[in-house]
Enzyme design. Structure first.
Site, PDB file in Angstrom:
ATOM      1  N   GLU A  45      29.567  44.657  24.639  1.00 33.40           N
ATOM      2  CA  GLU A  45      28.398  45.661  24.341  1.00 33.40           C
ATOM      3  C   GLU A  45      27.712  45.160  22.833  1.00 33.40           C
ATOM      4  O   GLU A  45      26.538  45.337  22.678  1.00 33.40           O
ATOM      5  CB  GLU A  45      29.080  47.029  24.172  1.00 33.40           C
ATOM      6  CG  GLU A  45      29.423  47.339  25.608  1.00 33.40           C
ATOM      7  CD  GLU A  45      28.289  47.609  26.499  1.00 33.40           C
ATOM      8  OE1 GLU A  45      27.104  47.780  25.850  1.00 33.40           O
ATOM      9  OE2 GLU A  45      28.720  47.793  27.715  1.00 33.40           O
ATOM     10  N   TYR A 128      24.843  54.611  21.277  1.00 34.45           N
ATOM     11  CA  TYR A 128      24.878  53.609  22.658  1.00 34.45           C
ATOM     12  C   TYR A 128      26.434  53.122  22.913  1.00 34.45           C
ATOM     13  O   TYR A 128      27.065  53.261  23.966  1.00 34.45           O
ATOM     14  CB  TYR A 128      23.698  52.960  22.857  1.00 34.45           C
ATOM     15  CG  TYR A 128      24.068  51.932  23.918  1.00 34.45           C
ATOM     16  CD1 TYR A 128      23.683  52.254  25.369  1.00 34.45           C
ATOM     17  CD2 TYR A 128      24.489  50.609  23.609  1.00 34.45           C
ATOM     18  CE1 TYR A 128      24.410  51.523  26.218  1.00 34.45           C
ATOM     19  CE2 TYR A 128      24.927  49.737  24.498  1.00 34.45           C
ATOM     20  CZ  TYR A 128      24.781  50.030  26.005  1.00 34.45           C
ATOM     21  OH  TYR A 128      24.964  49.509  27.077  1.00 34.45           O
ATOM     22  N   ASP A 146      20.782  53.063  27.649  1.00 35.06           N
ATOM     23  CA  ASP A 146      20.232  51.809  27.201  1.00 35.06           C
ATOM     24  C   ASP A 146      18.711  51.607  27.504  1.00 35.06           C
ATOM     25  O   ASP A 146      18.300  52.687  28.391  1.00 35.06           O
ATOM     26  CB  ASP A 146      21.097  50.672  27.420  1.00 35.06           C
ATOM     27  CG  ASP A 146      21.050  50.095  28.956  1.00 35.06           C
ATOM     28  OD1 ASP A 146      20.341  50.882  29.889  1.00 35.06           O
ATOM     29  OD2 ASP A 146      21.544  49.031  29.162  1.00 35.06           O
TER      30      ASP A 146
END
Length: 355
Positions: A45, A128, A146
């Site tokens: 990520e 996020y 996202d």
């Protein structure tokens, strides 16, 4: 929580069509009891922030092969991590990645916190990333949003509010759709949908598993969304880079200061980056005396401004003053330098070959 028909349709599609990615546990493996590795989820990520899957794959594989556990990454030298990251861009991510690994190893016994709220206390982890790790690695029903998911949701609801003002509306919609039982699969399904079907131009609506619930598709206005606020003119900055070369072709490199853009990376010496009006890009700005010859210029776009670097080169015999090292031509691979500095060295090399 009752699972919405739209959510169920999306998960059924994901079970059939999930992308195979080196950091992902497939829905079938997850159903059989295989659990995602939080370290791999976190690493992927961070790397995927503002970067494509195709670009990230080889870096991810290289990182986990070299540092298979967060403790291994924590023990690495900063220069090693920055060199391994070179070419992936947005170098603050690499600095925060290393800082986060050290915190997890030293203060959490090598185990990542399991909630989005706790994860946000770690370096480099925002809303996020915290939600993505919590949902995928730990099964928390945290809404993951996202850019791909923003596009999917604004089309589903034909949301006319421009981004970024629409972000709370999108987040609320995602929260309402996220199931308690498979939140990680749902988040990854939404990502896959946006990356492969609900794409920015010419979305493949005929293949979309949730097309029946899409307001934009009904109106034929898919490409209108997400609505975005008008862009401001990007600032322009200038600077100069000074490439010193030995007769054997080796290039003098320094380590940039740890803070700021490209912080901690290897590079030829440069000036600061200033506005066009104030910037000094001439040979007089060189970090040490030499016969500097202009080799050309390099243009590069950062997130918030565009940069033009004037490239100067000089042939030198002795080590320049200050800390640095010589990098032989054969040792200077494309992944040793950030993209901008690789361009600088290439421009200097091309000019030298033309002489």
């Amino acid at each position: 929580m009752t699972v919405l028909p739209l959510t169920r349709s999306l998960l059924d599609w994901y079970d059939r069509s999930a992308r195979v990615l080196p950091w992902r546990v497939s829905p079938q493996a997850l159903a059989s009891g295989v659990r995602p590795d939080p370290y791999r989820v976190w690493l992927s990520e961070i790397m995927l922030q503002q970067t494509t899957v195709a670009a990230v794959k080889p870096y991810f594989v290289a990182f986990v092969n070299r540092w298979p556990r967060v403790e291994d990454l924590a023990q690495a030298e900063t220069a090693e991590v920055m060199a391994a990251w070179a070419g992936l861009g947005y170098y603050a991510r690499a600095r925060n990645l290393h800082a986060c690994a050290k915190v997890v190893a030293a203060e959490h016994g090598g185990r990542f916190p399991s909630t989005a709220a706790a994860l946000k206390g770690l370096p480099g982890i925002g809303d996020y990333t915290a939600a993505a790790i919590a949902s995928i690695a730990f099964g928390e029903a945290a809404p993951v949003v996202d850019g791909n998911i923003e596009r999917v949701v604004t089309r589903l609801g034909a949301i006319e509010t421009p981004l970024p003002a629409a972000k709370p509306i999108v987040r609320a919609a995602v929260a309402a759709m996220t199931p308690q039982d498979r939140p990680g699969d749902f988040a990854q399904a939404m990502m896959d949908l946006g990356a492969t079907i609900c794409v920015p131009k010419r979305p493949a609506c005929i293949l979309c598993p949730i097309a029946d619930g899409c307001e934009a598709r009904r109106a034929g206005t898919m490409e209108r969304y997400p609505v975005k606020a008008p862009k401001r003119a990007r600032p322009q900055r200038v600077g100069a880079a000074f490439v010193a070369c030995r007769p054997d072709g080796a290039v003098w490199l320094i380590r940039r200061p740890p803070a700021g853009l490209l912080g901690g990376t290897a590079a030829p010496p440069t000036t600061g980056w200033s506005s066009r009006r104030d910037g000094d890009t001439g040979a007089q700005a060189a970090p040490f005396p030499a016969v500097w010859v202009r080799a050309g210029s390099v243009e590069h776009g950062f997130t918030h401004f565009d940069l033009t670097l004037e490239v100067w080169r000089a042939a030198v015999l002795a080590d320049p003053p200050g800390e640095g090292w010589w990098s032989a031509p054969g040792a200077l691979s494309s992944r040793d330098l950030p993209t901008l500095m690789r361009k600088v060295v290439e421009v200097a090399g091309a000019a030298a070959s033309a002489d």
